[in-house]
Design an enzyme around this catalytic site. Structure first.
Site, PDB file in Angstrom:
ATOM      1  N   SER A 124      -2.937 -59.566 -38.767  1.00  0.00           N
ATOM      2  CA  SER A 124      -3.054 -59.023 -40.118  1.00  0.00           C
ATOM      3  C   SER A 124      -1.862 -59.397 -40.992  1.00  0.00           C
ATOM      4  O   SER A 124      -1.950 -59.417 -42.213  1.00  0.00           O
ATOM      5  CB  SER A 124      -3.165 -57.505 -40.025  1.00  0.00           C
ATOM      6  OG  SER A 124      -4.307 -57.159 -39.271  1.00  0.00           O
TER       7      SER A 124
ATOM      8  N   ILE B 121     -10.620 -68.371 -32.966  1.00  0.00           N
ATOM      9  CA  ILE B 121     -11.382 -68.885 -34.112  1.00  0.00           C
ATOM     10  C   ILE B 121     -12.883 -68.870 -33.793  1.00  0.00           C
ATOM     11  O   ILE B 121     -13.330 -69.571 -32.887  1.00  0.00           O
ATOM     12  CB  ILE B 121     -10.916 -70.309 -34.485  1.00  0.00           C
ATOM     13  CG1 ILE B 121      -9.412 -70.304 -34.791  1.00  0.00           C
ATOM     14  CG2 ILE B 121     -11.728 -70.829 -35.664  1.00  0.00           C
ATOM     15  CD1 ILE B 121      -8.960 -69.263 -35.822  1.00  0.00           C
ATOM     16  N   THR B 122     -13.594 -68.027 -34.547  1.00  0.00           N
ATOM     17  CA  THR B 122     -15.041 -67.967 -34.373  1.00  0.00           C
ATOM     18  C   THR B 122     -15.641 -69.275 -34.877  1.00  0.00           C
ATOM     19  O   THR B 122     -15.279 -69.728 -35.966  1.00  0.00           O
ATOM     20  CB  THR B 122     -15.629 -66.785 -35.173  1.00  0.00           C
ATOM     21  OG1 THR B 122     -14.882 -65.618 -34.841  1.00  0.00           O
ATOM     22  CG2 THR B 122     -17.076 -66.567 -34.841  1.00  0.00           C
TER      23      THR B 122
ATOM     24  N   ARG C 127     -39.739 -42.279 -22.676  1.00  0.00           N
ATOM     25  CA  ARG C 127     -39.105 -41.631 -21.533  1.00  0.00           C
ATOM     26  C   ARG C 127     -39.557 -40.184 -21.393  1.00  0.00           C
ATOM     27  O   ARG C 127     -39.452 -39.397 -22.334  1.00  0.00           O
ATOM     28  CB  ARG C 127     -37.587 -41.675 -21.710  1.00  0.00           C
ATOM     29  CG  ARG C 127     -36.797 -40.906 -20.699  1.00  0.00           C
ATOM     30  CD  ARG C 127     -36.765 -41.575 -19.356  1.00  0.00           C
ATOM     31  NE  ARG C 127     -35.866 -40.905 -18.431  1.00  0.00           N
ATOM     32  CZ  ARG C 127     -35.810 -41.179 -17.135  1.00  0.00           C
ATOM     33  NH1 ARG C 127     -36.575 -42.135 -16.632  1.00  0.00           N
ATOM     34  NH2 ARG C 127     -34.962 -40.523 -16.368  1.00  0.00           N
TER      35      ARG C 127
ATOM     36  N   GLN D  27     -34.845 -31.286 -29.010  1.00  0.00           N
ATOM     37  CA  GLN D  27     -34.047 -31.217 -30.234  1.00  0.00           C
ATOM     38  C   GLN D  27     -32.705 -31.950 -30.099  1.00  0.00           C
ATOM     39  O   GLN D  27     -32.249 -32.600 -31.035  1.00  0.00           O
ATOM     40  CB  GLN D  27     -33.796 -29.758 -30.593  1.00  0.00           C
ATOM     41  CG  GLN D  27     -33.452 -29.579 -32.045  1.00  0.00           C
ATOM     42  CD  GLN D  27     -33.333 -28.103 -32.381  1.00  0.00           C
ATOM     43  OE1 GLN D  27     -32.720 -27.339 -31.650  1.00  0.00           O
ATOM     44  NE2 GLN D  27     -33.916 -27.721 -33.493  1.00  0.00           N
TER      45      GLN D  27
ATOM     46  N   GLN E 109     -26.024 -43.300 -24.705  1.00  0.00           N
ATOM     47  CA  GLN E 109     -26.151 -41.921 -24.239  1.00  0.00           C
ATOM     48  C   GLN E 109     -27.617 -41.503 -24.132  1.00  0.00           C
ATOM     49  O   GLN E 109     -28.026 -40.886 -23.155  1.00  0.00           O
ATOM     50  CB  GLN E 109     -25.395 -40.983 -25.207  1.00  0.00           C
ATOM     51  CG  GLN E 109     -25.169 -39.586 -24.668  1.00  0.00           C
ATOM     52  CD  GLN E 109     -24.209 -39.579 -23.485  1.00  0.00           C
ATOM     53  OE1 GLN E 109     -23.380 -40.470 -23.349  1.00  0.00           O
ATOM     54  NE2 GLN E 109     -24.345 -38.605 -22.613  1.00  0.00           N
TER      55      GLN E 109
ATOM     56  N   GLU F 278     -11.553 -59.703 -38.953  1.00  0.00           N
ATOM     57  CA  GLU F 278     -11.412 -59.774 -40.417  1.00  0.00           C
ATOM     58  C   GLU F 278     -10.630 -58.561 -40.932  1.00  0.00           C
ATOM     59  O   GLU F 278     -10.945 -57.981 -41.966  1.00  0.00           O
ATOM     60  CB  GLU F 278     -12.771 -59.934 -41.107  1.00  0.00           C
ATOM     61  CG  GLU F 278     -13.348 -61.313 -40.786  1.00  0.00           C
ATOM     62  CD  GLU F 278     -14.548 -61.709 -41.595  1.00  0.00           C
ATOM     63  OE1 GLU F 278     -14.627 -61.296 -42.770  1.00  0.00           O
ATOM     64  OE2 GLU F 278     -15.380 -62.450 -41.068  1.00  0.00           O
TER      65      GLU F 278
END
Lengths: 385, 262, 401
Positions: free
Chosen positions: A131, A156-157, A267, A278, A336, A363
């Site tokens: 940064s 480097i992407t 499921r 709920q 989860q 970024e």
């Protein structure tokens, strides 16, 4: 939610979703496992004109802007956040050219990018300069009609798979950040090589590696803007690209929600679908709320950038921060909801969680984003006085 | 080189569900799509054009006004022009009348070199229209083409799928080819193609435009006629075998023993 | 517009019972003010609604063509497809059905054979029930080619005027007979599953699946001759040979130019990969989406091998590239009719069922108790195919030892 997209934007959205569904989704797990670069999907993007969505028509693009870029990235990331980067990281490497290149440079580089013949990448990060762009060590020394570049860029992407690199290097170290300049470097130039390919947690269908520059002779015609503009090029580029990262995050999150709803319906426990519980319902609802809020923020930020407004750093950073935090939260909840199955690679959600993490980091980490936002707030407050 | 592709709009069979009570199709929410086999014909036409570096692809569909959507989709993939052959007078056409009508449209285009069709339509499954068109046009045909090996100005070499393998056939051009799934993988539309498709003008050709003989089109022009429609009695579901896998396997092997050995 | 159209609802007869709405395969009928209204942009004049209406309130008017005199048309013909000189079994199946039809019409059953060195085959066709065999014997007809076969068959039909022509719905049959029917301006019905003679007017009643297969349509061609139909392999029952049967072989000569072909057959390539031809197999073991991965097909294949059967697949498995298309069973694949069909991990979408539901015995193995495949299966096993299939392989190996 209706975002009042134009017919053309709607068309982009539909086509990209079709690509994600039919072409990316079936192969995503395979690329994630093998960590290979998805050239076959790149060809699909190219054939479908995807690479040109944010490039002006005169250079063979579709003439869209950051919003189109975001819509595309979001839908492709729904298929796979890693594979989508072949497109999105090319955007990151192309924005500096769109924003700062002269007509000659644009004519030389944009058409091939728009046509998907060449991928692009943006090279700023180094081992000791993340940064903190002021501490960049890569140098560019003027030598007649050329600059000689030396240094190593990290993580480097699209590194090694891209043909066109925008590299930030120091032309005058004594000036700190004001001594940085931006250059267009081609893969074919002598002295360009690539270091080790990174073994990553997520976005494994994307190529990440070092870009090593050893006495690379770059013609002075490849300097973007003028000397000393490098830092501005980088900051402005991030203003344009961060809604794209945000869109990647939302795409991943949306997929996690879609998978969760489907799974919750299928499921059965205690004799009924878990979607009737709920506890699960509230989780699903919260996921949906956050995703929609993130999307709204991204589209608004993108529209602001496209409007030509001057100070977009804050909106852009907000969209990236909120969307990536949302993606992390939503994908974790998805795992989860899937319970034990969610933890297994046989099911798609653990990958989403791994892919989501990077969006909080690259970024500019979300901590840096918050600093950007805070300094904008302070500046605005000062201006009011 | 002018390439003509004949396509049909059909219900999306991957969508089709059967009402378990009435045993009839549930039509609600069933989309219309281009007949899957015709997608291969479209893709092959585009590949031929790309291969030759020149050419014009004209797509024709005979059907109701809404078949226009299918033509636009073909254009979005890369075809140049779409023509809708549509007229209330064509309603009730069987394969004879359909192949006659389509051949009239192709004649009106004229100057065609290759006509491509899917091997059959997924809703009718007859595989009769392609061959029929070739007779009306008096041109050779090769059916069930799985590969175009070679293509010159005046002849082509293709592979025709058979039950045992394939035949290699050389044909003069013009020719009508019906294609099978093996031949290619259809591409997705492109954005520019979609834009072009949106703006494209789709002319509608009627019986009058095609100067069709009245007794050869539609219901009146069709030798065959439906006299009865009925729902076949559903096959009865049988017996569920229950228990541990090894027990079930033994039981089933016992039940099937005679059938398998005999 | 409605009045001038071929289809009309007679409002005074329509009681608004909605039977026609349900019957329409195209969703073209709506109720407005308790009367059926036909949306002509959707209606294809298929005729499904007409017999459904109990009140004769829907009429389709077809211009009555002047009835030609068909009295000179007689006999039932079967096109006897041969490959490498061997008559294909679909022809014997057609002779089986053709015999019934000819008996009902009190006419002769004839086979048409195009090929080279046809003497043995002619005898076999007679043994299988042909009263006459029309033979065109020429080296140029040794292998099937569209042009000469179309020309010769069209001319034979024009000359001898059969009332009915039957042909196998094979690659060759479909390619040939469609062209002959168009050339003769005859009606042709594809893939018939039922053929019968109307006792009243002696018309050929041709029944086939329509609109995706869950509705059957009976089709006639009242004003054209011959009446032509194709039938898929294994749909009809093969005629048993009777070497004592007598019949007449009629050799037809054609000038050489009748055999000219615009296309040229360069080579015939047989692919040996498929050891057991799916459509010929007595036992088929198929895998679907539930198989999960290409390598998992091994256990399906093992079961097929242990039964000396063929390997099939559903469209889902083929689309996922787990197995080649040549194994696909169903509407867009092959129609099969084995003695035993074992469906592993196949949910049983209608498209698949169309291709296999006439199998004698159907076994379904599926995790999902709601899977539609259980509605058609003779024996159903709700369970994990990865457990059940290997055990079955073992059991059958024991039996067949």
């Amino acid at each position: 939610m209706d975002y009042l997209l134009t017919e053309e934007q709607q068309m982009i959205k539909e086509l990209c979703h079709q690509i994600a569904e039919e072409k990316i989704k079936p192969v995503a797990a395979e690329y994630d496992k093998n960590e290979e670069f998805p050239w076959d999907i790149v060809k699909v993007f190219a054939d479908s004109d995807i690479f040109g969505v944010y490039i002006p028509e005169e250079y063979g693009g579709m003439g869209g802007g950051v919003l189109e870029m975001a819509i595309t990235t979001e839908e492709l990331s729904w298929g796979c956040g890693g594979i989508a980067l072949a497109f999105a990281a090319t955007g990151l490497g192309t924005f500096p050219i769109l924003l700062f290149a002269n007509d000659d440079q644009k004519a030389r580089y944009l058409p091939d990018i728009a046509a998907g013949k060449k991928l692009a990448a943006f090279c700023i990060t180094e081992a000791e300069a993340g940064s903190d762009a002021g501490s960049i060590k890569t140098t560019a020394k003027k030598d007649g009609d050329h600059y000689i570049l030396n240094g190593t860029k990290q993580w480097i992407t699209n590194g090694s798979v891209a043909e066109t690199y925008v590299v930030i290097a120091m032309t005058d170290k004594s000036k700190g950040a004001r001594g940085a300049s931006a250059f267009i470097v081609e893969k074919s130039m002598e002295g360009v090589s690539f270091g080790k390919k990174e073994d990553k947690l997520g976005i494994r269908g994307s190529a990440t590696c070092e870009v090593i520059l050893t006495d690379v002779k770059v013609p002075k015609e490849n300097l973007l803007g003028r000397e000393g503009l490098g830092f501005i090029v980088a900051m402005k580029t991030f203003d344009y690209s961060r809604p794209g990262v945000a869109a990647q995050a939302v795409g991943i999150a949306q997929r996690a929600l879609d998978e969760s709803v489907k799974y919750a319906r299928e499921r059965k426990q205690f004799g009924s679908s878990i979607s009737s519980f709920q506890g699960i319902q509230w989780m699903l609802a919260d996921m949906a709320i956050q995703i929609e809020a993130a999307r709204s923020l991204i589209y608004s930020a993108a529209r602001l950038v496209d409007s030509g407004a001057k100070n977009v750093a804050k909106a852009s950073a907000m969209s990236k921060t909120f969307a990536s935090d949302t993606a992390m939260k939503v994908t974790t909840d998805a795992v989860q909801i899937f319970g034990g199955y969610g933890y297994m690679k046989e099911y798609p959600v653990e990958k989403l969680m791994r892919d989501a993490k990077i969006t909080q980091i690259y970024e500019g980490t979300n901590q840096i984003q918050r600093s950007v936002i805070a300094s904008a707030l302070i500046k605005e407050s000062l201006a009011k006085k | 080189m002018k390439i003509v592709v004949l396509i049909k709009q059909v219900p999306d069979t991957t969508d089709v569900k059967i009402d378990p009570e009435t045993n009839t199709l549930i039509r609600e929410g069933v989309d219309s799509v281009i007949n899957p086999f015709d997608m291969y014909a479209i893709e092959e036409a585009i590949r031929i054009k790309e291969h030759l570096g020149e050419g014009e692809i004209v797509v024709i569909s005979m059907g109701p006004p809404q078949a226009e959507v299918a033509l636009r989709e073909a254009i979005s993939m890369g075809c140049d022009e779409g023509i809708l052959v549509s007229d209330r007078k064509f309603a009730g056409s069987d394969t004879w009348a359909t192949s006659y009508t389509l051949s009239r449209a192709i004649k009106k285009i004229g100057d065609f070199k290759i006509i491509l069709c899917g091997k059959q339509a997924s809703d009718g499954d007859t595989a009769q229209v392609g061959p029929g068109v070739s007779v009306h046009l008096n041109i050779p045909q090769v059916t069930y083409v799985k590969k175009i090996e070679k293509l010159d100005k005046d002849k082509a070499t293709v592979e025709r799928m058979t039950e045992e393998g394939y035949d290699i056939v050389e044909t003069p051009i013009p020719v009508l080819l019906t294609v099978v799934k093996e031949i290619n993988e259809p591409r997705l539309p492109s954005l520019k193609g979609k834009m072009r498709a949106k703006k494209a003008e789709i002319p509608v050709w009627t019986a009058e435009d095609l100067a069709c003989e009245e007794d050869k089109v539609g219901l009146d022009g069709s030798p065959t006629r439906v006299v009865k429609i009925f729902t076949p009695p559903p096959r009865e579901g049988g017996r569920l075998l229950e228990g541990e896998p090894d027990e079930i396997s033994k039981e089933l092997a016992g039940l099937l023993k005679d059938t398998i050995i005999g | 517009m409605a009045d001038s159209d071929a289809i009309r609802v007679l409002n005074d007869k329509c009681v608004g019972c909605m039977l026609c709405v349900k019957a329409c395969p195209f969703g073209a009928i709506e109720m407005k003010s308790r009367k059926a209204v036909i949306d002509l942009t959707k209606c294809t004049l298929c005729g499904a609604c007409v017999p459904e209406c109990k009140f004769d309130a829907i009429i389709i008017q077809k211009k009555e063509e002047p009835k030609d005199d068909f009295s000179s048309y007689k006999d039932v013909w079967v096109f006897a497809e041969q490959k490498k000189g061997k008559v294909q079994s679909v022809a014997f199946e057609l002779l089986g059905k053709g015999r019934e039809l000819a008996d009902q019409l009190k006419s002769d059953l004839c086979a048409v054979l195009l090929g080279e060195n046809t003497d043995e085959s002619s005898k076999e066709l007679i043994a299988r029930g042909a009263d006459k065999v029309y033979v065109v014997d020429s080296p140029k007809l040794k292998e099937y080619q569209d042009d000469p076969y179309t020309k010769v068959l069209t001319e034979l039909v024009s000359k001898y005027k059969p009332e009915i022509v039957l042909c196998g719905a094979t690659v060759i049959g479909r390619s040939l007979i469609s062209r002959v029917a168009v050339a003769l301006r005859a009606g042709l019905t594809a893939d018939c599953t039922g053929l019968d003679i109307d006792p009243k007017d002696k018309l050929l009643l041709q029944t086939r699946p329509a609109f995706g297969g869950n509705i059957m349509a009976t089709i006639i061609a009242p004003n054209h001759r011959p009446q032509m139909a194709t039938v898929r392999h294994k749909v009809m029952i093969e005629a048993e040979p009777d070497p004592k049967r007598k019949g007449e072989v009629i050799k037809e000569e054609f000038p050489d130019d009748a055999f000219t072909s615009r296309t040229k057959l360069i080579d015939i390539v047989e692919e040996i990969e498929e050891t057991v031809n799916l459509t010929e197999a007595d036992i088929i073991v198929s895998g679907g989406r539930g198989v999960g991965a290409p390598e998992n097909f091994d256990i399906i294949k093992d079961l097929a091998l242990s039964l000396n059967g063929a390997l099939g697949a559903s469209r889902a498995a083929v689309d996922a590239d787990w197995i080649p298309y040549s194994h696909q069973v169903g509407q867009t694949g092959k129609t099969v009719c084995p003695k035993v069909y074992i469906a592993c991990g196949i949910s049983g979408q209608i498209q698949h069922l169309i291709g296999m539901q006439s199998s004698d015995v159907i076994v379904a193995i599926n995790k999902d108790p709601e899977a539609p495949i259980f509605k058609v299966s003779t024996y159903g096993i709700i369970g994990d195919l990865f457990k059940v299939v290997p055990l079955l392989t073992q059991e059958f190996q024991k039996i067949l030892k």
